[in-house]
Design a protein around this motif. Sequence first.
Motif, PDB file in Angstrom:
ATOM      1  N   LEU A 101       0.932  -0.897  -0.147  1.00 11.22           N
ATOM      2  CA  LEU A 101      -0.161   0.165  -0.041  1.00 11.22           C
ATOM      3  C   LEU A 101       0.772   0.840  -0.259  1.00 11.22           C
ATOM      4  CD1 LEU A 101      -2.354  -0.972   2.445  1.00 11.22           C
ATOM      5  CD2 LEU A 101      -3.308  -0.916   0.466  1.00 11.22           C
ATOM      6  N   GLN A 102       1.971   1.242   0.982  1.00 15.75           N
ATOM      7  CA  GLN A 102       2.257   2.468   1.176  1.00 15.75           C
ATOM      8  C   GLN A 102       3.824   2.288  -0.595  1.00 15.75           C
ATOM      9  OE1 GLN A 102       5.299   1.940   4.176  1.00 15.75           O
ATOM     10  NE2 GLN A 102       3.811   2.151   5.573  1.00 15.75           N
ATOM     11  N   LEU A 103       3.765   1.320  -1.104  1.00 16.38           N
ATOM     12  CA  LEU A 103       4.772   1.687  -2.345  1.00 16.38           C
ATOM     13  C   LEU A 103       3.733   2.284  -3.472  1.00 16.38           C
ATOM     14  CD1 LEU A 103       6.876   1.696  -4.064  1.00 16.38           C
ATOM     15  CD2 LEU A 103       6.578  -0.829  -4.332  1.00 16.38           C
ATOM     16  N   ALA A 104       2.347   1.887  -2.979  1.00 17.55           N
ATOM     17  CA  ALA A 104       1.644   2.249  -4.542  1.00 17.55           C
ATOM     18  C   ALA A 104       1.534   4.052  -4.095  1.00 17.55           C
ATOM     19  CB  ALA A 104       0.394   1.544  -4.624  1.00 17.55           C
ATOM     20  N   ARG A 105       1.224   4.064  -3.103  1.00 22.68           N
ATOM     21  CA  ARG A 105       0.695   5.494  -2.872  1.00 22.68           C
ATOM     22  C   ARG A 105       1.836   7.024  -2.854  1.00 22.68           C
ATOM     23  NH1 ARG A 105      -2.056   3.860   3.016  1.00 22.68           N
ATOM     24  NH2 ARG A 105      -4.307   3.523   2.402  1.00 22.68           N
TER      25      ARG A 105
END
Length: 228
Positions: A101-105
């Motif tokens: 999630l953090q990478l995608a955001r």
Amino acid sequence: MMADLFDTLTSGPGEAVALAPGAWLRPGFAGGEVPSLLAAVLAVAEAAPFRHLVTPGGATMSVAMTNCGSLGWISDRRGYRYEQVDPLTSRRWPAMPERFLQLARRAADASGFPGFAPDACLINRYGPGSKLSLHQDRDELDLDAPIVSVSLGLPAVFMFGGQARGACASRHRLQSGDVVVWGGVSRLAFHGIAPLAAGAHGLTGEFRYNLTFRKVMSEPGAGAGAQR
């Protein structure tokens, strides 16, 4: 020879390459995270094993896949769709790892699409000769949100076209850790992966893995994000 084979720009690590309006290739954006991302992929696959799906026309896909998140993309004789339950295990798909999630955001934010909140992550595993023909990602209800794609393992040739299948597609060599983001006017661009060349990667062996983050369900008031 390499320049003739791949229509790519030789930018330094982290220097974004514009593919089209609203579409960006970010070389090495996830480079330092590749080992931890791969560990998370294998953990997901323990709960929801990789499988070769069948298309509505009856063909077996050369790419093996699984999912994590609240929804998972599947294909069978009944069509393409998202489901909450893995038909192979009859259980909910594994939760999306926080590092995913953090990478995608971060990738979406850097590409002009703030507030990206994916609810599905498709994980594709490519072996020698596996490919993904030119297609659109259009099974989602929320077409305002971008697509975020992360490459892990062996290099591949990414094809990025226009809004029509017959439009000329550019070709870009993706390395492990590269991230591609597309949305806005390019959200429904045709794209695909050329047949994977045989090789050996120190972390993934003969395979390439790809994480594709999508926002399936619409949210009231969601916008298309900035265009850069």
